[in-house]
Write an enzyme that holds these catalytic residues in place. Structure first.
Site, PDB file in Angstrom:
ATOM      1  N   ASP A  16       0.850  -1.186   0.000  1.00 48.97           N
ATOM      2  CA  ASP A  16       0.000   0.000   0.000  1.00 48.97           C
ATOM      3  C   ASP A  16       0.895   1.248   0.000  1.00 48.97           C
ATOM      4  OD1 ASP A  16       0.919   0.343   2.616  1.00 48.97           O
ATOM      5  OD2 ASP A  16      -0.941  -0.324   3.528  1.00 48.97           O
ATOM      6  N   PRO A  58     -12.759 -25.246  -1.544  1.00 45.53           N
ATOM      7  CA  PRO A  58     -13.164 -23.876  -1.220  1.00 45.53           C
ATOM      8  C   PRO A  58     -13.022 -23.579   0.281  1.00 45.53           C
ATOM      9  CG  PRO A  58     -14.904 -25.039  -2.416  1.00 45.53           C
ATOM     10  CD  PRO A  58     -13.845 -26.037  -2.105  1.00 45.53           C
TER      11      PRO A  58
END
Length: 148
Positions: A16, A58
């Site tokens: 970031d 998943p």
């Protein structure tokens, strides 16, 4: 339980504006580390999909704790291991180390899944051969224990 380790270099796109890893990127690293854990046992996602006709595994739950930031250019190590193996679900723990210090720990719960006859995604029992490998130690663990 089976363990695997992989190295990751923190890239510019992982960070970031404060030059530290943007937290969702860790989940990308850990997802890839789960895939690497299966590959270390000899099961690629391509094999699981093409040969076993299953979807994969998943995620149903994930949690993490952040202890130390990682920055652009850092080389980190991710240790991944199965923590539990059930009938159709399993747990994975990832520990990301930066300069030998635990920086992030993540736990996942996943399910083995397939599509039923109607094309609906559903859990199914983990194949016995894979389940057995998940529960045993890796060759790296065995050789480490022999040296002690």
């Amino acid at each position: 339980m089976f363990k695997n380790e992989r190295s990751v270099r923190i890239e510019w796109g992982d960070c970031d504006p404060a030059d530290i890893v943007f937290y969702p990127r860790y989940f990308t690293f850990f997802d890839a580390s789960t895939g690497a854990l299966f590959e270390a046992m000899g099961y690629t996602l391509r094999y699981i999909r093409d040969e076993l006709n299953d979807v994969g595994f998943p995620m149903v739950d994930t949690r993490s704790q952040f202890f130390k930031p990682s920055k652009y250019g850092d080389n980190v190590t991710i240790e991944s291991e199965f923590t539990e193996v059930g009938r159709a679900s399993f747990g994975v723990r990832h520990r990301l180390f930066n300069e030998g210090c635990l920086a992030v720990e993540c736990t996942e719960k996943r399910v083995w899944a397939c599509h039923n006859a109607e094309g609906v995604l559903k859990a199914k029992p983990i194949p016995d051969e894979i389940k057995m490998k998940m529960m045993r130690r890796s060759e790296k663990q065995e050789s480490k224990n022999k040296g002690q």
